[in-house]
Scaffold this active site. Structure first.
Site, short mmCIF file in Angstrom:
data_model
loop_
_atom_site.label_atom_id
_atom_site.label_comp_id
_atom_site.label_asym_id
_atom_site.label_seq_id
_atom_site.Cartn_x
_atom_site.Cartn_y
_atom_site.Cartn_z
N LYS A 107 0.74 -1.14 0.16
CA LYS A 107 0.08 -0.09 0.01
C LYS A 107 0.91 1.33 -0.05
O LYS A 107 0.50 2.14 -0.78
CB LYS A 107 -0.87 -0.13 1.15
CG LYS A 107 -2.14 -1.13 1.23
CD LYS A 107 -2.99 -1.31 2.33
CE LYS A 107 -3.92 -2.56 2.23
NZ LYS A 107 -4.58 -2.52 3.51
N GLN A 124 -4.15 -1.13 9.55
CA GLN A 124 -4.13 -2.50 8.99
C GLN A 124 -4.66 -3.71 9.91
O GLN A 124 -4.46 -3.65 10.89
CB GLN A 124 -2.73 -2.85 8.55
CG GLN A 124 -2.40 -4.18 7.59
CD GLN A 124 -3.48 -4.48 6.70
OE1 GLN A 124 -3.21 -3.41 5.79
NE2 GLN A 124 -3.99 -5.39 6.01
N ASP A 167 -10.02 4.16 4.65
CA ASP A 167 -10.59 2.69 4.13
C ASP A 167 -12.15 2.92 3.84
O ASP A 167 -12.88 2.16 3.34
CB ASP A 167 -10.53 1.76 5.41
CG ASP A 167 -9.29 0.84 5.27
OD1 ASP A 167 -9.08 0.36 4.16
OD2 ASP A 167 -8.69 0.96 6.18
#
Ligand code: NAP
Length: 281
Positions: free
Chosen positions: A55, A99, A122
Protein backbone atom coordinates in the site's frame (compact mmCIF):
# COMPACT_ATOMS: atom_id res chain seq x y z
CA UNK A 1 -16.26 -20.13 -20.89
CA UNK A 2 -16.25 -16.89 -18.90
CA UNK A 3 -14.20 -13.86 -19.85
CA UNK A 4 -11.84 -12.63 -17.12
CA UNK A 5 -12.33 -9.32 -15.36
CA UNK A 6 -8.70 -8.24 -15.13
CA UNK A 7 -8.47 -6.41 -11.79
CA UNK A 8 -4.77 -5.76 -12.21
CA UNK A 9 -5.24 -3.95 -15.53
CA UNK A 10 -8.18 -1.85 -14.28
CA UNK A 11 -6.19 -1.04 -11.12
CA UNK A 12 -3.36 0.36 -13.26
CA UNK A 13 -5.86 2.65 -14.97
CA UNK A 14 -7.26 3.78 -11.59
CA UNK A 15 -3.76 4.43 -10.24
CA UNK A 16 -2.92 6.56 -13.28
CA UNK A 17 -6.12 8.56 -12.67
CA UNK A 18 -5.10 9.11 -9.04
CA UNK A 19 -1.56 10.18 -10.03
CA UNK A 20 -3.05 12.71 -12.49
CA UNK A 21 -5.50 13.89 -9.79
CA UNK A 22 -2.66 14.39 -7.28
CA UNK A 23 -0.71 16.45 -9.82
CA UNK A 24 -3.78 18.54 -10.59
CA UNK A 25 -4.39 19.19 -6.89
CA UNK A 26 -0.79 20.27 -6.29
CA UNK A 27 -0.82 22.51 -9.40
CA UNK A 28 -3.95 24.24 -8.15
CA UNK A 29 -3.29 24.47 -4.39
CA UNK A 30 0.48 24.02 -4.00
CA UNK A 31 2.70 21.31 -2.52
CA UNK A 32 0.92 21.48 0.86
CA UNK A 33 -2.15 19.97 -0.81
CA UNK A 34 -0.30 16.75 -1.74
CA UNK A 35 -2.32 13.73 -0.52
CA UNK A 36 -0.72 11.68 2.24
CA UNK A 37 -1.53 8.50 4.14
CA UNK A 38 -0.43 7.28 7.57
CA UNK A 39 -0.47 3.48 7.72
CA UNK A 40 -0.44 1.80 11.13
CA UNK A 41 0.49 -1.85 11.46
CA UNK A 42 0.46 -3.64 14.82
CA UNK A 43 2.37 -6.89 15.34
CA UNK A 44 4.57 -8.99 13.12
CA UNK A 45 2.08 -10.88 10.91
CA UNK A 46 4.03 -11.24 7.64
CA UNK A 47 0.92 -10.86 5.44
CA UNK A 48 -0.11 -7.61 7.19
CA UNK A 49 3.42 -6.25 6.89
CA UNK A 50 3.59 -7.19 3.21
CA UNK A 51 0.19 -5.57 2.54
CA UNK A 52 1.19 -2.34 4.29
CA UNK A 53 4.41 -2.19 2.27
CA UNK A 54 2.47 -2.76 -0.96
CA UNK A 55 0.00 0.00 0.00
CA UNK A 56 2.88 2.39 0.83
CA UNK A 57 4.53 1.61 -2.54
CA UNK A 58 1.19 2.19 -4.33
CA UNK A 59 0.99 5.60 -2.59
CA UNK A 60 4.44 6.61 -3.75
CA UNK A 61 3.65 5.62 -7.34
CA UNK A 62 0.52 7.80 -7.28
CA UNK A 63 1.92 11.03 -5.83
CA UNK A 64 0.68 10.27 -2.28
CA UNK A 65 3.16 10.55 0.60
CA UNK A 66 3.03 7.43 2.82
CA UNK A 67 4.15 7.24 6.47
CA UNK A 68 4.29 3.75 8.01
CA UNK A 69 4.04 3.39 11.79
CA UNK A 70 4.89 -0.17 12.91
CA UNK A 71 3.96 -1.05 16.50
CA UNK A 72 4.88 -4.19 18.44
CA UNK A 73 2.43 -7.05 19.04
CA UNK A 74 2.25 -6.12 22.74
CA UNK A 75 1.01 -2.57 22.04
CA UNK A 76 -1.97 -1.85 24.31
CA UNK A 77 -5.33 -0.73 22.97
CA UNK A 78 -4.96 2.49 24.98
CA UNK A 79 -1.64 3.30 23.33
CA UNK A 80 -3.06 2.67 19.86
CA UNK A 81 -6.13 4.81 20.58
CA UNK A 82 -3.91 7.64 21.87
CA UNK A 83 -1.84 7.44 18.68
CA UNK A 84 -4.98 7.65 16.54
CA UNK A 85 -6.22 10.59 18.60
CA UNK A 86 -2.91 12.40 18.03
CA UNK A 87 -3.07 11.68 14.27
CA UNK A 88 -6.72 12.86 14.17
CA UNK A 89 -5.65 16.20 15.66
CA UNK A 90 -2.51 16.57 13.49
CA UNK A 91 -3.37 18.95 10.65
CA UNK A 92 -0.61 17.54 8.46
CA UNK A 93 -2.19 14.06 8.49
CA UNK A 94 -4.86 13.75 5.78
CA UNK A 95 -5.60 10.00 5.78
CA UNK A 96 -5.23 7.23 8.37
CA UNK A 97 -5.31 3.47 7.83
CA UNK A 98 -5.05 0.80 10.50
CA UNK A 99 -4.11 -2.55 8.96
CA UNK A 100 -6.30 -5.47 10.02
CA UNK A 101 -6.33 -7.91 11.67
CA UNK A 102 -5.28 -6.39 14.98
CA UNK A 103 -3.92 -8.57 17.82
CA UNK A 104 -6.71 -10.23 19.82
CA UNK A 105 -6.33 -8.01 22.90
CA UNK A 106 -7.29 -4.94 20.83
CA UNK A 107 -10.89 -4.17 19.85
CA UNK A 108 -11.08 -3.66 16.07
CA UNK A 109 -14.46 -1.96 16.50
CA UNK A 110 -13.14 0.62 18.98
CA UNK A 111 -10.01 1.31 16.93
CA UNK A 112 -11.85 1.79 13.62
CA UNK A 113 -14.46 3.98 15.32
CA UNK A 114 -11.67 6.17 16.72
CA UNK A 115 -10.42 7.21 13.25
CA UNK A 116 -11.94 10.58 12.35
CA UNK A 117 -14.37 10.16 9.39
CA UNK A 118 -12.62 12.93 7.46
CA UNK A 119 -9.38 10.90 7.65
CA UNK A 120 -10.89 7.42 7.25
CA UNK A 121 -9.22 6.33 4.02
CA UNK A 122 -10.68 2.80 4.17
CA UNK A 123 -14.12 4.41 3.97
CA UNK A 124 -15.47 2.28 6.82
CA UNK A 125 -17.38 5.24 8.27
CA UNK A 126 -18.95 6.21 4.93
CA UNK A 127 -22.54 7.33 5.34
CA UNK A 128 -25.05 4.75 4.24
CA UNK A 129 -28.17 6.85 4.40
CA UNK A 130 -27.63 8.83 1.23
CA UNK A 131 -25.85 8.67 -2.09
CA UNK A 132 -23.15 11.01 -0.73
CA UNK A 133 -20.69 8.21 -1.23
CA UNK A 134 -17.53 9.86 -2.47
CA UNK A 135 -15.38 8.13 0.14
CA UNK A 136 -16.81 4.65 -0.01
CA UNK A 137 -15.55 1.42 1.54
CA UNK A 138 -12.76 0.38 -0.83
CA UNK A 139 -13.77 -3.17 -1.76
CA UNK A 140 -17.40 -2.36 -2.69
CA UNK A 141 -16.24 0.72 -4.61
CA UNK A 142 -13.66 -1.42 -6.39
CA UNK A 143 -16.27 -4.05 -7.29
CA UNK A 144 -18.64 -1.38 -8.69
CA UNK A 145 -15.83 -0.02 -10.87
CA UNK A 146 -14.93 -3.51 -12.11
CA UNK A 147 -18.56 -4.09 -13.09
CA UNK A 148 -18.78 -0.73 -14.88
CA UNK A 149 -15.48 -1.32 -16.71
CA UNK A 150 -16.82 -4.70 -17.85
CA UNK A 151 -20.01 -3.17 -19.21
CA UNK A 152 -22.23 -4.68 -16.51
CA UNK A 153 -25.14 -2.41 -15.59
CA UNK A 154 -26.61 -3.73 -12.35
CA UNK A 155 -29.85 -1.69 -12.62
CA UNK A 156 -32.79 -4.07 -12.32
CA UNK A 157 -30.47 -7.07 -12.00
CA UNK A 158 -30.64 -9.59 -9.18
CA UNK A 159 -27.37 -9.30 -7.28
CA UNK A 160 -26.61 -11.84 -4.56
CA UNK A 161 -23.90 -11.19 -1.98
CA UNK A 162 -22.64 -14.03 0.18
CA UNK A 163 -21.21 -12.47 3.36
CA UNK A 164 -22.50 -9.56 5.45
CA UNK A 165 -19.34 -8.09 6.97
CA UNK A 166 -19.27 -4.39 7.82
CA UNK A 167 -16.33 -3.91 5.47
CA UNK A 168 -17.61 -5.72 2.39
CA UNK A 169 -21.08 -7.32 2.41
CA UNK A 170 -23.15 -4.54 4.00
CA UNK A 171 -21.62 -1.55 2.16
CA UNK A 172 -21.67 -3.65 -1.03
CA UNK A 173 -25.43 -4.07 -0.66
CA UNK A 174 -25.84 -0.30 -0.27
CA UNK A 175 -23.72 0.47 -3.34
CA UNK A 176 -25.74 -1.97 -5.41
CA UNK A 177 -29.03 -0.51 -4.15
CA UNK A 178 -27.79 2.99 -4.99
CA UNK A 179 -27.29 1.66 -8.51
CA UNK A 180 -30.83 0.24 -8.73
CA UNK A 181 -29.98 -3.45 -8.33
CA UNK A 182 -32.27 -5.89 -6.54
CA UNK A 183 -30.14 -7.26 -3.73
CA UNK A 184 -30.10 -10.46 -1.68
CA UNK A 185 -27.56 -10.80 1.13
CA UNK A 186 -26.74 -14.30 2.40
CA UNK A 187 -24.77 -15.21 5.53
CA UNK A 188 -23.97 -18.16 7.77
CA UNK A 189 -27.57 -18.43 9.01
CA UNK A 190 -29.12 -18.38 5.52
CA UNK A 191 -30.99 -21.58 4.72
CA UNK A 192 -30.28 -23.26 1.39
CA UNK A 193 -27.72 -20.75 0.10
CA UNK A 194 -27.64 -22.40 -3.33
CA UNK A 195 -31.33 -21.53 -3.89
CA UNK A 196 -30.29 -17.85 -3.74
CA UNK A 197 -26.90 -17.96 -5.48
CA UNK A 198 -28.28 -19.98 -8.39
CA UNK A 199 -30.73 -17.15 -9.20
CA UNK A 200 -28.06 -14.42 -9.22
CA UNK A 201 -27.32 -12.39 -12.32
CA UNK A 202 -24.36 -11.00 -10.40
CA UNK A 203 -22.86 -13.10 -7.59
CA UNK A 204 -20.44 -11.46 -5.13
CA UNK A 205 -18.73 -13.73 -2.63
CA UNK A 206 -16.85 -12.75 0.57
CA UNK A 207 -17.02 -15.75 2.85
CA UNK A 208 -13.37 -16.56 3.52
CA UNK A 209 -13.65 -20.26 2.59
CA UNK A 210 -11.70 -21.62 -0.38
CA UNK A 211 -13.90 -23.23 -3.05
CA UNK A 212 -17.14 -22.38 -1.18
CA UNK A 213 -19.05 -21.56 -4.37
CA UNK A 214 -19.26 -24.56 -6.69
CA UNK A 215 -20.57 -24.63 -10.26
CA UNK A 216 -23.98 -26.08 -9.26
CA UNK A 217 -24.60 -22.94 -7.16
CA UNK A 218 -24.16 -20.59 -10.13
CA UNK A 219 -26.62 -19.61 -12.86
CA UNK A 220 -25.53 -20.11 -16.48
CA UNK A 221 -24.11 -16.80 -17.76
CA UNK A 222 -23.82 -15.13 -14.31
CA UNK A 223 -21.20 -12.51 -13.48
CA UNK A 224 -19.10 -13.85 -10.59
CA UNK A 225 -17.02 -11.58 -8.35
CA UNK A 226 -14.75 -13.42 -5.93
CA UNK A 227 -13.71 -11.20 -3.02
CA UNK A 228 -12.29 -14.11 -1.01
CA UNK A 229 -8.59 -14.14 -0.29
CA UNK A 230 -7.47 -17.29 1.44
CA UNK A 231 -4.04 -18.85 1.62
CA UNK A 232 -3.90 -22.55 0.77
CA UNK A 233 -0.38 -24.02 1.03
CA UNK A 234 0.89 -20.44 0.91
CA UNK A 235 -0.96 -19.67 -2.33
CA UNK A 236 -3.74 -17.07 -2.59
CA UNK A 237 -7.11 -18.71 -3.36
CA UNK A 238 -10.59 -17.27 -3.69
CA UNK A 239 -13.96 -18.43 -2.36
CA UNK A 240 -15.06 -19.68 -5.80
CA UNK A 241 -14.17 -23.03 -7.39
CA UNK A 242 -12.67 -21.13 -10.29
CA UNK A 243 -11.94 -23.93 -12.84
CA UNK A 244 -15.52 -25.24 -12.69
CA UNK A 245 -17.41 -21.95 -12.25
CA UNK A 246 -15.43 -20.37 -15.09
CA UNK A 247 -17.14 -22.83 -17.48
CA UNK A 248 -20.59 -21.57 -16.48
CA UNK A 249 -20.19 -17.83 -15.81
CA UNK A 250 -20.07 -15.11 -18.46
CA UNK A 251 -17.58 -12.95 -16.55
CA UNK A 252 -15.42 -13.88 -13.56
CA UNK A 253 -12.69 -12.34 -11.43
CA UNK A 254 -9.50 -14.35 -10.84
CA UNK A 255 -7.72 -14.68 -7.48
CA UNK A 256 -5.08 -13.33 -7.39
CA UNK A 257 -5.35 -10.43 -9.85
CA UNK A 258 -9.04 -9.63 -9.34
CA UNK A 259 -10.63 -7.70 -6.48
CA UNK A 260 -7.40 -7.48 -4.41
CA UNK A 261 -5.44 -5.01 -6.58
CA UNK A 262 -8.63 -3.00 -7.20
CA UNK A 263 -9.31 -2.65 -3.45
CA UNK A 264 -5.77 -1.28 -3.03
CA UNK A 265 -6.31 1.11 -5.94
CA UNK A 266 -9.50 2.44 -4.33
CA UNK A 267 -7.57 3.23 -1.17
CA UNK A 268 -5.61 5.67 -3.33
CA UNK A 269 -8.83 7.09 -4.80
CA UNK A 270 -10.06 7.73 -1.25
CA UNK A 271 -6.74 9.32 -0.20
CA UNK A 272 -7.01 11.70 -3.14
CA UNK A 273 -10.65 12.52 -2.33
CA UNK A 274 -9.82 13.26 1.33
CA UNK A 275 -6.96 15.57 0.25
CA UNK A 276 -9.23 17.30 -2.29
CA UNK A 277 -11.91 17.89 0.32
CA UNK A 278 -9.30 19.36 2.66
CA UNK A 279 -7.79 21.63 -0.03
CA UNK A 280 -11.17 22.90 -1.15
CA UNK A 281 -12.38 23.75 2.39
P1 NAP B 1 -15.83 -11.96 7.83
O1 NAP B 1 -15.94 -10.64 8.50
O2 NAP B 1 -15.50 -13.16 8.63
O3 NAP B 1 -17.19 -12.21 7.05
C1 NAP B 1 -17.44 -13.41 6.41
C2 NAP B 1 -18.91 -13.46 6.06
O4 NAP B 1 -19.16 -14.72 5.47
C3 NAP B 1 -19.82 -13.31 7.28
O5 NAP B 1 -20.88 -12.44 6.99
C4 NAP B 1 -20.33 -14.73 7.52
O6 NAP B 1 -21.65 -14.81 8.00
C5 NAP B 1 -20.30 -15.30 6.10
N1 NAP B 1 -20.14 -16.74 6.17
C6 NAP B 1 -19.23 -17.47 6.83
N2 NAP B 1 -19.45 -18.78 6.64
C7 NAP B 1 -20.54 -18.89 5.86
C8 NAP B 1 -21.27 -19.98 5.35
N3 NAP B 1 -20.93 -21.23 5.59
N4 NAP B 1 -22.33 -19.70 4.58
C9 NAP B 1 -22.70 -18.43 4.31
N5 NAP B 1 -22.06 -17.35 4.78
C10 NAP B 1 -20.98 -17.58 5.55
O7 NAP B 1 -14.75 -11.95 6.70
P2 NAP B 1 -14.31 -10.75 5.74
O8 NAP B 1 -13.33 -9.90 6.45
O9 NAP B 1 -15.48 -10.11 5.10
O10 NAP B 1 -13.51 -11.57 4.66
C11 NAP B 1 -14.11 -12.59 3.89
C12 NAP B 1 -13.15 -12.96 2.79
O11 NAP B 1 -12.96 -11.84 1.94
C13 NAP B 1 -11.76 -13.33 3.31
O12 NAP B 1 -11.23 -14.34 2.47
C14 NAP B 1 -10.98 -12.05 3.16
O13 NAP B 1 -9.58 -12.28 3.04
C15 NAP B 1 -11.58 -11.54 1.88
N6 NAP B 1 -11.44 -10.09 1.66
C16 NAP B 1 -10.81 -9.72 0.52
C17 NAP B 1 -10.69 -8.39 0.21
C18 NAP B 1 -10.04 -8.01 -1.08
O14 NAP B 1 -9.73 -6.87 -1.28
N7 NAP B 1 -9.86 -8.96 -2.00
C19 NAP B 1 -11.20 -7.42 1.08
C20 NAP B 1 -11.85 -7.83 2.25
C21 NAP B 1 -11.98 -9.18 2.53
P3 NAP B 1 -22.07 -14.33 9.47
O15 NAP B 1 -22.14 -12.82 9.41
O16 NAP B 1 -23.39 -14.95 9.70
O17 NAP B 1 -21.00 -14.80 10.39
Amino acid sequence: MAALIDGKAIAEKVKAEVAAGSERLIREFGEDARPNMTLIVVGSDPISKKLVNMKANDCEASGITPTVIALSESTSEGKLLRLIDRLNRDDDVKAILCQLPLPEHISTKRVLAAIAPEKDVDGFSARIDSDDYDVAACTPAAVMRMLRESGVDVAGKHCVIVGRSNMVGKPMAIQLLLNDATVTVCHSKTEDIASHTSRADVLIVEVGRPGFITADMVKEGAVVIDVGMNYVDGRPTGDVDFPEVEKKASLITPVPGGVGPMTRAYLLVNALTLAERRAEK
